[in-house]
Design an enzyme around this catalytic site. Sequence first.
Site, PDB file in Angstrom:
ATOM      1  N   PRO A 195      -1.206   7.370  -3.682  1.00 14.41           N
ATOM      2  CA  PRO A 195      -1.050   8.817  -3.559  1.00 14.41           C
ATOM      3  C   PRO A 195      -1.633   9.350  -2.261  1.00 14.41           C
ATOM      4  CG  PRO A 195      -2.214   8.165  -5.591  1.00 14.41           C
ATOM      5  CD  PRO A 195      -2.221   6.998  -4.662  1.00 14.41           C
ATOM      6  N   TYR A 253     -13.552   3.580   3.139  1.00 15.27           N
ATOM      7  CA  TYR A 253     -12.645   3.965   2.044  1.00 15.27           C
ATOM      8  C   TYR A 253     -11.222   3.522   2.367  1.00 15.27           C
ATOM      9  CZ  TYR A 253      -9.663   6.595  -1.061  1.00 15.27           C
ATOM     10  OH  TYR A 253      -8.694   6.928  -1.981  1.00 15.27           O
TER      11      TYR A 253
END
Length: 282
Positions: A211, A181
Amino acid sequence: MIRARNGKANKRVSSLYIQFGYNPKSPSPSRTINMIVFITGASAGFGAEMARTFVKNGHQVVICARRTDRLEALAAELGDAALPIELDVTDPASIANALAMLPQSWRQIDVLINNAGLALGTKPAHEAPLEDWETMIGTNCTGLVRLTRALLPAMVERGSGLVINLGSVAGHYPYPGGNVYGATKAFVEQFTLNLRADLVGTGVRATNLAPGLCGGTEFSNVRFKGDDAAAAKVYEGTTPLTAKDIAETAYWIATLPPHVNVNSIELMPTCQGFSPFNIKRS
């Protein structure tokens, strides 16, 4: 609801907009609002909130996702300013057909927001399922690249446009279980910066929006594969960022003067910070 057909594509994505009738040279009718914004992963979370933010401020949004029931509900909420299109970013034919189905008055895309993405699992690399890695790479990297390549030529030809890619602090700061990821989001960051290098002087902008801890979305529910208790524990005792925070940031980026490019922007809640190096002692 415009539904894109699935299946394998025989042509390169770079020529799909021509192959399926998406012609960037076609004249666009006069528009009374400022921008047409194309948002992937718009059925929930960041994407849905971004759609609300842009529509609230007088813009049109093409809302794209696989879950058509969610898209239809969002389109009903937003009215005529939202055009829902079924889209699977991992399928080249779905991308091509979605673009071909755009009505003529919706084809001049001013802002592309590559929001579709996911994390799967937190197991260490030697235990993580390979299929989870492949899914993350296919969605977070390959799908993002294909759609960008399909829409970018028209932006360059017009001399204006903006690509906002959803990255993550995980692309910059490693952590246990973040393996692929984090690697996909590192790719997103570097791809965005390399877009900037290629697009200098074209009038087309590109931003990596990264973010940190963000609650109120399905991100952790997806990551823990439906284990809502595990997902809730991630945010326990915190005041995380919200989807609205990210949507407002994207809107700010999109409405800056055209000579201003935000290369990369990283956001964290005040409850999140950095950790010391992990040292294994005997």
